[in-house]
Design a protein around this motif. Structure first.
Motif, mmCIF file in Angstrom:
data_model
loop_
_atom_site.group_PDB
_atom_site.id
_atom_site.type_symbol
_atom_site.label_atom_id
_atom_site.label_comp_id
_atom_site.label_asym_id
_atom_site.label_seq_id
_atom_site.Cartn_x
_atom_site.Cartn_y
_atom_site.Cartn_z
ATOM 1 N N ARG A 79 35.987 49.648 29.150
ATOM 2 C CA ARG A 79 36.342 48.303 29.565
ATOM 3 C C ARG A 79 37.837 48.074 29.366
ATOM 4 O O ARG A 79 38.488 48.731 28.551
ATOM 5 C CB ARG A 79 35.554 47.261 28.760
ATOM 6 C CG ARG A 79 34.047 47.402 28.865
ATOM 7 C CD ARG A 79 33.341 46.347 28.018
ATOM 8 N NE ARG A 79 33.597 45.002 28.518
ATOM 9 C CZ ARG A 79 33.331 43.888 27.850
ATOM 10 N NH1 ARG A 79 32.837 43.969 26.619
ATOM 11 N NH2 ARG A 79 33.569 42.705 28.378
ATOM 12 N N SER A 80 38.400 47.122 30.100
ATOM 13 C CA SER A 80 39.780 46.716 29.880
ATOM 14 C C SER A 80 39.844 45.818 28.648
ATOM 15 O O SER A 80 38.921 45.049 28.369
ATOM 16 C CB SER A 80 40.306 45.951 31.100
ATOM 17 O OG SER A 80 41.512 45.275 30.786
ATOM 18 N N LEU A 117 38.819 35.781 33.884
ATOM 19 C CA LEU A 117 37.874 36.894 33.886
ATOM 20 C C LEU A 117 37.448 37.218 35.312
ATOM 21 O O LEU A 117 37.231 36.323 36.137
ATOM 22 C CB LEU A 117 36.622 36.542 33.067
ATOM 23 C CG LEU A 117 36.852 36.309 31.570
ATOM 24 C CD1 LEU A 117 35.585 35.758 30.931
ATOM 25 C CD2 LEU A 117 37.284 37.592 30.882
ATOM 26 N N LYS A 118 37.312 38.501 35.596
ATOM 27 C CA LYS A 118 36.916 38.947 36.923
ATOM 28 C C LYS A 118 35.475 38.521 37.231
ATOM 29 O O LYS A 118 34.632 38.447 36.344
ATOM 30 C CB LYS A 118 37.015 40.474 37.053
ATOM 31 C CG LYS A 118 38.417 41.017 36.884
ATOM 32 C CD LYS A 118 38.465 42.495 37.237
ATOM 33 C CE LYS A 118 37.633 43.345 36.279
ATOM 34 N NZ LYS A 118 38.239 43.406 34.929
ATOM 35 N N ARG A 130 34.945 31.341 34.807
ATOM 36 C CA ARG A 130 35.638 32.636 34.911
ATOM 37 C C ARG A 130 37.094 32.454 35.328
ATOM 38 O O ARG A 130 37.992 33.135 34.817
ATOM 39 C CB ARG A 130 34.918 33.554 35.908
ATOM 40 C CG ARG A 130 33.625 34.107 35.379
ATOM 41 C CD ARG A 130 33.007 35.168 36.285
ATOM 42 N NE ARG A 130 31.869 35.710 35.579
ATOM 43 C CZ ARG A 130 31.943 36.659 34.659
ATOM 44 N NH1 ARG A 130 33.107 37.199 34.378
ATOM 45 N NH2 ARG A 130 30.869 37.070 34.039
ATOM 46 N N ASP A 158 39.218 42.283 29.379
ATOM 47 C CA ASP A 158 37.867 41.863 29.750
ATOM 48 C C ASP A 158 37.157 41.137 28.612
ATOM 49 O O ASP A 158 36.057 40.615 28.796
ATOM 50 C CB ASP A 158 37.011 43.074 30.148
ATOM 51 C CG ASP A 158 37.429 43.676 31.471
ATOM 52 O OD1 ASP A 158 38.142 42.989 32.234
ATOM 53 O OD2 ASP A 158 37.050 44.826 31.754
ATOM 54 N N GLU A 194 32.167 38.873 26.946
ATOM 55 C CA GLU A 194 33.438 38.570 27.604
ATOM 56 C C GLU A 194 34.243 37.548 26.802
ATOM 57 O O GLU A 194 35.456 37.459 26.932
ATOM 58 C CB GLU A 194 33.169 38.030 29.011
ATOM 59 C CG GLU A 194 32.450 39.053 29.885
ATOM 60 C CD GLU A 194 31.921 38.443 31.162
ATOM 61 O OE1 GLU A 194 32.494 38.744 32.224
ATOM 62 O OE2 GLU A 194 30.940 37.671 31.100
#
Length: 457
Positions: free
Chosen positions: A269-270, A437-438, A432, A273, A241
């Motif tokens: 993945r995005s 970040l999610k 995060r 991300d 990440e």
């Protein structure tokens, strides 16, 4: 009604804490205390300074051997990994409240259950601020401390790492977020539908689980990686990440960053991300002449014989028998430190550096970007990298501590803030949240009570 203007994208900044500074001769600077890293208050003060400046995280690298463990290298170089990083960050967690805490731990030499448990504990103790910098270790001196005659092959280490991180993440997900009932009336403590035994049986690991700590505060501590080799990029695209990297030019960094995000996107993945932070060492002062003098002073303390021994120990690249004013021969491209060997050799060839000039280049920042100038000079370059897609932010390698970090905080950060490129205050409380970040879901289908009973001990 017009849409509200989207907030300006801002840089992410890490403070890479490393001995008494990232310049190879930092310990010889007249204002530096070379014994400071053996005292906890030194690290506490640096972490608190970085938190007051609103850095996203402090970062501790590590080696599981005395770095450069030859007598010749040790004679010239102080140890930079004086403390075990997870222990150190657990202590720092009690003296900070917001800044992220990233530690390096090897997937080659520490079992997945230990890694999962230790980082889950750090995440809980810190209120959700932990990050794991996954490395595979790249030296024979490390292998010798774990019963091996030499390190494992590069591709084998990354093969192990891919399975290792999958097991660690499964263990973090072996409990759902809220498994504790603590129902005194019924006598039921856990909800058994909210935990599972991962029952992993792979080529390299066999782990039953579940993790005894419960789920980390962030769901998963942030996964960080620093490998830039082909194997490293494959692993990072799938799992990382946050990526730290050493890059020498905007063009090369942009190609690296966008290529890595392309790989991540191809895996579903995005692009958002995965954040990439090149390392940068900054020599800054009100005038360019003063900034150049700071670098020149440190360069004057470089011992070339000691530097050659360090290169030999660090990169398995023996330059002790070649003409110091001639070009360096190709490195051996061994199983360890492949991307850094290539980076230094490519720079030497492209810029026609002699061995003496290469020593100076390596001493300044170990292959990372070096910026020298006024606050405007420095921020112009950082902004150019950021706006062109060559960086999502930077890992700051101060040349000396605490003074080089003070220079960045007092001279560079105000200019970044004036341009709206760095935060005034933290947006949240977890790492995060700082990084945008999610938080991952638990990632497993809740088992029925009967299934839990069948697999329970």
């Amino acid at each position: 009604m017009a849409n509200a203007q989207a907030p300006q994208r801002q840089m992410k900044l890490g403070a890479f804490l490393f001995g008494v500074g990232h310049h190879a001769a930092a310990w010889r600077h007249p204002d530096v205390d070379p014994r400071a890293p053996f005292r906890f208050d030194y690290w506490r003060d640096l972490a608190q300074k970085a938190e007051a400046a609103k850095f996203d995280a402090v970062f501790l690298a590590d080696n599981v051997a005395l770095f450069g463990a030859s007598p010749e290298a040790i004679a010239y170089n102080p140890p930079v990994y004086t403390s075990e990083p997870l222990t150190q960050l657990a202590a720092l967690a009690t003296h900070t409240s917001r800044i992220g805490l990233i530690a390096t731990v090897s997937s080659t030499y520490l079992a997945p259950y230990h890694v999962a448990r230790k980082f889950a504990a750090l995440d809980q103790l810190s209120g959700g601020r932990a990050g794991w910098n996954l490395v595979t270790s790249g030296s024979d001196t490390e292998a010798a401390n774990f019963g091996l005659d030499h390190q494992l092959a590069h591709d084998k280490r990354y093969e192990i790492a891919a399975e290792h991180v999958a097991v660690v993440q499964a263990l973090w997900d072996s409990f759902d977020d809220d498994p504790v009932l603590a129902d005194k009336q019924s006598g039921q403590f856990y909800d058994p539908a909210k935990l599972r035994y991962i029952d992993h049986k792979g080529e390299h690991f066999q782990v039953r689980g579940p993790l005894q700590t419960g789920r980390p505060t962030q769901g998963h501590p942030v996964i960080v990686q620093a490998g830039s080799s082909e194997d490293g990029q494959k692993l990072a695209a799938a799992t990382a990440e946050l990526v730290f990297t050493a890059q020498q030019s905007l063009e090369a960094s942009r190609a690296f960053v966008q290529g890595l995000k392309d790989r991540a996107q191809a895996l579903g993945r995005s692009r958002d991300d995965l954040l990439v932070l090149p390392g940068v060492t900054i020599y800054v002062a009100p005038t360019r002449e003063e900034a150049e003098a700071k670098l020149a002073l440190l360069h004057a303390f470089v011992d070339e014989a000691g530097a050659l021994q360090s290169i030999k120990a660090f990169l398995d690249w023996d330059l002790t028998q070649v003409d110091i004013d001639g070009p360096p021969p190709p490195p051996p491209f061994t199983e360890g430190w492949q991307s850094r060997q290539k980076l230094f050799y490519d720079v030497a060839v492209a810029e026609k550096l002699t061995v003496r000039q290469l020593i100076a280049r390596m001493a300044a920042a170990r292959g990372h970007l070096v910026l020298v100038g006024t606050p405007t000079d420095v921020v112009d370059e950082l902004e150019a990298w950021f706006e062109s897609g060559a960086a999502d932010g930077f890992n700051i390698l101060a040349p000396t501590f605490p003074y080089g970090l003070d220079d960045v905080i007092e001279l560079v950060l105000p200019e970044l803030r004036r341009r709206g490129l760095f935060r005034e205050d933290y947006e949240g409380s977890t790492l995060r949240e700082h990084l945008g970040l999610k938080r991952p879901d638990a990632g497993f289908v809740r088992a029925a009570q009967t299934q839990i009973e069948e697999t329970a001990p």
